[in-house]
Design an enzyme around this catalytic site. Structure first.
Site, PDB file in Angstrom:
ATOM      1  N   ARG A 211       0.776  -1.214  -0.077  1.00 57.06           N
ATOM      2  CA  ARG A 211       0.009  -0.216   0.145  1.00 57.06           C
ATOM      3  C   ARG A 211       0.844   1.317   0.020  1.00 57.06           C
ATOM      4  NH1 ARG A 211      -4.150   0.338   4.559  1.00 57.06           N
ATOM      5  NH2 ARG A 211      -5.093   1.693   3.013  1.00 57.06           N
TER       6      ARG A 211
ATOM      7  N   HIS B  53      -6.269   8.578  11.910  1.00 59.31           N
ATOM      8  CA  HIS B  53      -6.106   7.251  11.755  1.00 59.31           C
ATOM      9  C   HIS B  53      -4.724   7.003  11.315  1.00 59.31           C
ATOM     10  CE1 HIS B  53     -10.336   6.348  10.434  1.00 59.31           C
ATOM     11  NE2 HIS B  53     -10.256   6.637  12.023  1.00 59.31           N
TER      12      HIS B  53
ATOM     13  N   CYS C  48      15.381  -2.010  22.776  1.00 56.24           N
ATOM     14  CA  CYS C  48      14.087  -2.168  22.668  1.00 56.24           C
ATOM     15  C   CYS C  48      13.730  -3.665  21.751  1.00 56.24           C
ATOM     16  CB  CYS C  48      13.352  -1.236  21.831  1.00 56.24           C
ATOM     17  SG  CYS C  48      11.534  -1.588  21.701  1.00 56.24           S
TER      18      CYS C  48
ATOM     19  N   GLY D 135     -16.041  13.073   1.018  1.00 52.06           N
ATOM     20  CA  GLY D 135     -15.605  11.851   1.025  1.00 52.06           C
ATOM     21  C   GLY D 135     -15.253  10.799   1.792  1.00 52.06           C
ATOM     22  N   THR D 136     -16.248  10.901   2.811  1.00 52.32           N
ATOM     23  CA  THR D 136     -16.408   9.687   4.012  1.00 52.32           C
ATOM     24  C   THR D 136     -17.940   9.400   3.780  1.00 52.32           C
ATOM     25  OG1 THR D 136     -16.317   9.136   6.082  1.00 52.32           O
ATOM     26  CG2 THR D 136     -17.085  11.542   5.775  1.00 52.32           C
ATOM     27  N   SER D 137     -18.058   7.811   4.182  1.00 54.10           N
ATOM     28  CA  SER D 137     -19.455   7.129   4.091  1.00 54.10           C
ATOM     29  C   SER D 137     -20.104   7.593   5.596  1.00 54.10           C
ATOM     30  CB  SER D 137     -19.219   5.668   3.840  1.00 54.10           C
ATOM     31  OG  SER D 137     -18.312   5.319   4.914  1.00 54.10           O
TER      32      SER D 137
ATOM     33  N   ALA E 224     -14.894  14.929  -5.419  1.00 54.56           N
ATOM     34  CA  ALA E 224     -13.856  16.137  -4.641  1.00 54.56           C
ATOM     35  C   ALA E 224     -13.063  17.064  -5.638  1.00 54.56           C
ATOM     36  CB  ALA E 224     -12.868  15.524  -3.564  1.00 54.56           C
TER      37      ALA E 224
END
Ligand code: APR
Length: 261
Positions: free
Chosen positions: A71, A120, A155, A192-194, A236
């Protein structure tokens, strides 16, 4: 549609504090497929909803890491489109504009928007399983293990993208900023968001409760369309440049027209 865009431009010109809430549809015209679209080739047989989870990562860290690298490759090849630049233009025209995005592709920042809240997270940033964050792929270069290990001395935790997986909590500081801006805005532009994924989908209700003007841009009505006083039905990349151009043509709350003396 022309008169609706003109009305929306009038609203934005008088806006003192604007929140632009965006989702995957904002990046569609840049060529980035959303999670929910069919995946190409190798990944077609995997369910993104399973890969983008902590359990999915722990079950097969190499597979999930390689899916994100796939991605990352898609995103790296994509550029902001005219709609992203129009949002950045609104930030220059109006006194206070904050972009609150659900997208992890970084395209708003790439288009010049400066105040961007990435709800996110970002596919450009990496953290380890123990939460040591702020790394980029360059910081992990040279490691041959997949996934690479945390560069923090002592770590050695597995590295993962610094994105919010399904079932994970959002960073409380990030969500707090997005909520505060939604509670203080006098207009919200939703693009552009559901409107189905929480807590992002709840932000417009803060604006609605304080009678902020809500304008939505989406080719298809969403779960949020009923909140909108102006619904601009279109993509958009087409609607936002027209909107920004009209806002630029008149005096705005932040920029009074020079009056002859
Ligand atoms: N311009 C504007 N909107 C568009 C365009 C376009 N060119 N093309 C599609 N859309 C709209 C669709 O009609 C839909 O309403 O974009 C929306 C995309 O909805 P989703 O795919 O559900 O994306 P989003 O709302 O951002 O999902 C929220 O869920 O996939 C997870 O974590 C991921 O952040 C994402 C979250």
């Amino acid at each position: 549609m022309d008169d609706l865009i003109a009305r929306a431009a009038d609203v934005l010109r008088q806006t003192k504090r604007l929140v632009v809430l965006t989702g995957a549809g904002m990046s569609k015209e840049s060529g980035i497929p959303t999670f929910r679209e069919a995946q190409e080739g190798l990944w077609a047989r995997y369910d993104p909803m399973k890969l983008a989870t902590r359990e999915g990562f722990l079950a097969d860290p190499k597979l999930v890491w390689e899916w994100y690298q796939y991605r990352f490759g898609l995103v790296a090849a994509c550029k902001p489109h005219a709609g992203h630049y129009a949002v950045a233009e609104l930030e220059r025209l109006l006194p206070h504009v904050v972009v609150v995005t659900q997208n992890i592709d970084g395209l708003h920042l790439a288009a010049g928007s400066r105040d961007v809240v990435e709800l996110h997270g970002s596919i450009h940033r990496y953290k380890c399983l123990y939460g040591h964050r702020g790394y980029t792929l360059a910081d992990l270069a040279g490691q041959t293990e997949v996934p690479p290990r945390c560069p923090r001395p002592g770590c050695h935790g597995l590295m993962r993208p610094d994105v919010v997986w399904f079932g994970e909590f959002l960073d409380q500081e990030v969500l707090g900023r997005a909520t505060a801006e939604s509670q203080a805005c006098d207009a919200m532009l939703i693009v552009g968001t559901s409107g189905v994924v929480q807590p992002a989908a709840g932000l417009p209700y803060y604006a609605w409760r304080r009678r902020a003007a809500i304008i939505e841009v989406n080719p298809v009505p969403s779960e949020l369309t009923d909140l909108a006083e102006i619904y601009l039905q279109g993509p958009a990349g087409e609607v936002l440049p027209r909107l920004a151009a009209l806002v630029a043509q008149g005096p705005t709350a932040g920029r009074e027209e020079k009056k002859g003396n």
